[in-house]
Design a protein around this motif. Structure first.
Motif, short mmCIF file in Angstrom:
data_model
loop_
_atom_site.label_atom_id
_atom_site.label_comp_id
_atom_site.label_asym_id
_atom_site.label_seq_id
_atom_site.Cartn_x
_atom_site.Cartn_y
_atom_site.Cartn_z
N PHE A 62 0.84 -1.20 0.00
CA PHE A 62 0.00 0.00 0.00
C PHE A 62 0.87 1.25 0.00
CE2 PHE A 62 -2.40 3.13 2.72
CZ PHE A 62 -3.30 3.50 1.73
N CYS A 83 -3.23 7.17 -2.74
CA CYS A 83 -4.64 6.76 -2.58
C CYS A 83 -5.59 7.93 -2.86
CB CYS A 83 -4.83 6.24 -1.16
SG CYS A 83 -6.53 5.84 -0.76
N VAL A 84 -6.68 7.67 -3.60
CA VAL A 84 -7.69 8.71 -3.84
C VAL A 84 -8.93 8.46 -2.97
CG1 VAL A 84 -6.89 9.31 -6.14
CG2 VAL A 84 -8.56 7.47 -5.89
N MET A 85 -8.82 7.56 -2.00
CA MET A 85 -9.86 7.30 -1.00
C MET A 85 -11.21 6.95 -1.65
SD MET A 85 -9.98 6.88 2.14
CE MET A 85 -8.33 7.39 2.53
N CYS A 86 -11.13 6.11 -2.68
CA CYS A 86 -12.38 5.71 -3.36
C CYS A 86 -13.09 4.61 -2.59
CB CYS A 86 -12.06 5.24 -4.77
SG CYS A 86 -11.15 3.69 -4.82
N THR A 87 -12.39 3.94 -1.70
CA THR A 87 -12.87 2.81 -0.87
C THR A 87 -13.26 1.56 -1.67
OG1 THR A 87 -15.21 3.44 -0.67
CG2 THR A 87 -13.66 4.37 0.97
N CYS A 104 -11.32 -0.83 -2.40
CA CYS A 104 -10.65 -1.96 -1.74
C CYS A 104 -11.41 -2.37 -0.48
CB CYS A 104 -9.21 -1.59 -1.41
SG CYS A 104 -9.03 -0.09 -0.43
N ILE A 154 -6.31 4.33 4.29
CA ILE A 154 -6.76 2.93 4.36
C ILE A 154 -5.81 2.17 5.28
CG2 ILE A 154 -7.18 0.84 3.01
CD1 ILE A 154 -9.05 3.17 2.30
N CYS A 183 -8.06 -1.08 -7.68
CA CYS A 183 -7.56 0.22 -7.22
C CYS A 183 -7.34 1.09 -8.47
CB CYS A 183 -6.26 0.05 -6.44
SG CYS A 183 -5.59 1.62 -5.85
N PRO A 184 -8.00 2.24 -8.56
CA PRO A 184 -7.91 3.00 -9.82
C PRO A 184 -6.58 3.70 -10.01
CG PRO A 184 -9.25 4.20 -8.21
CD PRO A 184 -8.91 2.88 -7.58
N VAL A 185 -5.76 3.75 -8.94
CA VAL A 185 -4.45 4.40 -9.00
C VAL A 185 -3.39 3.41 -8.51
CG1 VAL A 185 -5.37 6.74 -8.74
CG2 VAL A 185 -4.86 5.37 -6.70
N ALA A 193 -2.07 2.98 -5.64
CA ALA A 193 -1.97 2.89 -4.18
C ALA A 193 -1.82 1.45 -3.71
CB ALA A 193 -3.20 3.53 -3.53
N LEU A 194 -2.44 0.51 -4.41
CA LEU A 194 -2.30 -0.90 -4.06
C LEU A 194 -1.59 -1.58 -5.23
CD1 LEU A 194 -5.86 -1.51 -2.61
CD2 LEU A 194 -3.73 -1.40 -1.31
#
Ligand code: SF4
Ligand code: SF4
Length: 534
Positions: free
Chosen positions: A150, A155-159, A161, A185, A206-208, A210-211
Motif C-alpha cells: 500500500f 490513494c484517492v480514497m475511493c474505498t 478496496c 486505508i 484500485c484506480p491508481v 496505491a495498491l
C-alpha cells in the motif's frame, strides 16, 4: 403512461445531444458508456456498491438544481444530460485539482503508470499547472500482507478496496482510519491480508497505484505488456483471464470479465500460478529411439517413422494416459489415434486435488475448485477415466507393464519408476518436459503448453471456453492437436487439421457433447455445452 410503441421497461433520454434507449434502472454513467462516452469515475465499480463519494462523475441534468453523480442517478424518460457542459467540466477540473494536492509526482516509478485513472483523467482535462503551495502530506509505504503493498500517498480514497473485502470477499480486513486529509486505508489486524484467498483483486480495482502487487513490483511497464485472452489453468472453475506477457514470458495474470464464470474476479492461488509457463527445462526437439539409442530427429523424420510403426502395429492393445492440462482438441486427437491403431484397453488421466473448495461469498458462482487442473471435465467427456490419488500420484499401474502400445500426453510420468513402459511394443510420449520413465519411449515428441497454443477447455460448469496463444513455443515444440491430428489424418487419409478451429470441428463430429458447436460460436466468453443442445 403514453404508449408510443416503446417497451415499458426501457427509457429514452438524450446524452450530449444524442438519443439513447436503455433498460429502466440504468445509471447515467452506463447509459453514457453505451454511447461511447466515458464519464470519469473512481469509487464506482460495476462489481461493487456505489457510494457516490468521489464526486468526479458529476454531470449536468437539465432541470436538476445542481450537478448529479452519474453513477447513482438513474436514466429517466425525456432526460437531457450534458457530460461536457462548462459547469460539468469546471467541476471535474476542480475535483481533480483537489486529488492532486497530496498526490506525489510518482508516475515514473509507479507500477500503475500507463493504466492509472488519475493519470488518464488529469491528462485529458486536468489543469496544466498545480496551484497548491502547501507541503504534501506523507504516509509512505505499508505492507498489507499477502501479495499487496500500500502506497498511502497515491490513494484517492475511493474505498473500492474496503468495499471489495467487505461485500465480495466478505472478509472485512480493510477500513478507513482518521478523517479529512489524514484519512487513510488501513488493516484491522496485524496480519493484514495474509491468508486471504481473493485479496489480489483489490490491486486490480484500485484506480491508481496505491495498491500494487509485490510479485509484479517494478517488473514491467504497462505499455510494454501484450494482453492475451486465456483461461486460468489453476482449477476446473476456468476463470476467464488475460496473460500479460513481455519478452516471451508471462509477467502476470489478470481476470477478464465473464459474469457466467468469475464476474470481474479471480483467486490468489490461480493468480500466482504462472511461473511454470515460463519454465526453461523444456523438450525442444523430437527424439526417436529408446534409452541410450535415443537421438534427435526432425519432425518429418519422427512422424514418418512413427506413422510406419503405428501402421505396422495394427490391432494391438492400446493404453492411453491423457492430461487434464491438455486441450479438448489434443485429448480428442489422442483418443482418436488410439482408436485408429488398436483396441483401447485403458484411457485414463490423473488430476491433483485441493483438500477443500474455496468459494467467493459475494459472487458465489466463483469457487476455487478441488480439481487443480482446467480440463478435468473435458477429459471425462472425451472418454478419459480419472485414476490415482488426490495428489495425482499412482493409478498408472495398469499402463506401466503393458506389452502393447502406450500413448502418453502431458508430463504425467514424473512419479513413475524407470520400468514404466519397458515392456511396451510401442511407447509414444508427448510432453513438455522429459522424465526418467519417458526414457523407455520409442518416440519423445515436444508439445506446447496451453499458453503457447490455441485450444479449448470444458470447465466444471459444463462451459466450453477458448484460450489463445500468448507465448512463442520453445525450439520445435508443436501443439499436441497438430501432432496427433497429423498422425490420425495420415492413418485415415483425411489430412492434417489446419488450425485449432479445424481440430475442434473434427472433434465435434466425433463426440456428441460438442455436436453443432463451432469455434466462432464459442467466442471469447465460451458457451455451455448443454445450451448448444437445448
Ligand atoms: S487504496 Fe486504492 S482502492 Fe483503496 S481507497 Fe485508495 S485508491 Fe481506492
Ligand atoms: S478459481 Fe480456479 S480458475 Fe479461477 S482463478 Fe482460482 S485457480 Fe484459477
Amino acid at each position: 403512461m403514453p404508449d408510443n410503441g416503446r417497451k415499458a421497461d426501457t427509457v429514452t433520454l438524450t446524452i450530449d445531444g444524442r438519443e439513447v434507449t436503455v433498460p429502466k434502472g440504468t445509471s447515467l454513467l452506463h447509459a453514457a458508456e453505451g454511447l461511447g462516452v466515458e464519464v470519469p469515475h473512481y469509487c464506482y465499480h460495476p462489481g461493487l456498491s456505489a457510494p457516490a463519494q468521489c464526486r468526479i462523475c458529476l454531470v449536468e441534468v437539465e432541470g436538476a438544481p445542481k450537478l448529479q453523480p452519474s453513477c447513482v442517478t438513474m436514466a429517466e424518460d425525456g432526460q437531457v444530460v450534458h457530460t461536457e457542459s462548462p459547469s460539468a467540466v469546471r467541476m471535474r477540473k476542480g475535483v481533480l485539482e483537489f486529488y492532486l494536492v497530496n498526490h506525489p509526482l510518482d508516475c515514473p516509478i509507479c507500477d500503475m503508470s500507463g493504466e492509472c485513472m488519475l493519470q488518464d483523467y488529469v491528462f485529458e482535462e486536468g489543469r496544466e499547472k498545480g496551484r497548491s503551495r502547501e507541503p504534501k502530506r506523507v504516509f509512505g509505504r505499508d505492507d498489507f500482507g499477502g501479495d499487496v503493498l500500500f502506497y498511502g500517498d497515491r490513494c484517492v480514497m475511493c474505498t473500492r478496496c474496503v468495499r471489495f473485502m467487505d461485500e465480495v470477499a466478505r472478509d472485512p480486513r480493510l477500513t478507513v482510519v482518521e478523517r479529512g486529509s489524514r484519512a487513510v486505508i488501513d488493516t484491522f489486524f496485524e496480519h493484514g491480508l495474509e491468508g486471504a484467498s481473493y485479496a489480489g483483486n483489490i490491486v486490480d480495482i484500485c484506480p491508481v497505484g496505491a495498491l500494487v502487487s509485490k510479485d509484479f513490483l517494478h517488473k514491467a511497464r504497462a505499455w510494454d505488456l501484450d494482453h492475451t485472452e486465456s483461461i486460468c489453468p489453476g482449477c476446473s472453475q476456468g476463470c476467464n483471464i488475460e496473460l500479460h506477457t513481455r519478452d516471451n514470458l508471462v509477467q502476470r495474470l489478470k481476470p477478464r470479465e465473464n459474469q457466467e464464470v468469475n464476474g470481474h474476479w479471480m483467486c490468489d492461488y490461480g493468480r500466482a500460478n504462472y511461473e511454470w509457463m515460463n519454465h526453461p527445462g523444456r523438450l525442444e526437439e523430437p527424439e526417436v529411439g529408446r534409452g541410450n539409442d535415443r537421438r534427435p530427429a526432425d519432425w518429418q523424420e519422427a512422424l514418418a517413422s512413427l506413422f510406419q510403426r503405428l501402421s505396422d502395429a495394427g490391432g494391438a492393445g492400446v493404453r492411453i494416459v491423457g492430461s487434464p492440462l491438455a486441450s479438448n482438441e489434443a485429448l480428442a486427437g489422442l483418443a482418436a489415434l488410439g482408436g485408429e491403431v488398436g483396441s483401447i484397453e485403458a484411457c485414463v488421466f490423473r488430476s491433483p486435488r485441493a483438500p477443500d473448495e474455496d468459494p467467493l461469498p459475494g459472487f458465489p458462482t466463483l469457487v476455487r475448485r478441488r480439481d487443480l487442473a482446467p480440463n478435468v471435465d473435458g477429459a471425462g467427456i472425451l472418454g478419459f477415466e480419472r485414476v490415482g490419488g488426490d495428489d495425482a500420484a499412482g493409478g498408472l499401474r495398469e499402463v506401466a507393464g503393458h506389452d502393447g502400445i502406450i500413448l502418453v500426453l502431458g508430463d504425467e510420468l514424473r512419479d513413475q519408476s524407470e520400468d514404466f513402459g519397458a515392456a511396451a511394443s510401442l511407447f509414444v510420449y508427448l510432453g513438455t518436459a522429459d522424465s526418467p520413465a519417458a526414457r523407455n519411449a520409442d518416440f519423445v515428441l515436444p508439445v506446447t503448453t496451453f499458453a503457447e497454443e490455441e485450444g479449448s477447455f470444458v470447465n466444471v460448469l459444463g462451459r466450453v471456453q477458448r484460450f489463445r496463444q500468448g507465448l512463442q513455443a520453445p525450439g520445435y515444440a508443436r501443439p499436441a492437436w497438430l501432432v496427433l491430428g497429423a498422425l490420425v489424418g495420415a492413418l485415415r487419409g483425411d489430412g492434417t487439421p489446419a488450425s485449432a478451429a479445424d481440430a475442434f470441428e473434427r472433434m465435434a463430429e466425433a463426440h456428441a457433447a460438442f455436436a453443432g458447436l463451432t469455434w466462432e460460436a464459442i467466442g471469447t466468453s465460451g458457451t455451455r455445452l448443454e445450451a448448444a443442445h437445448a
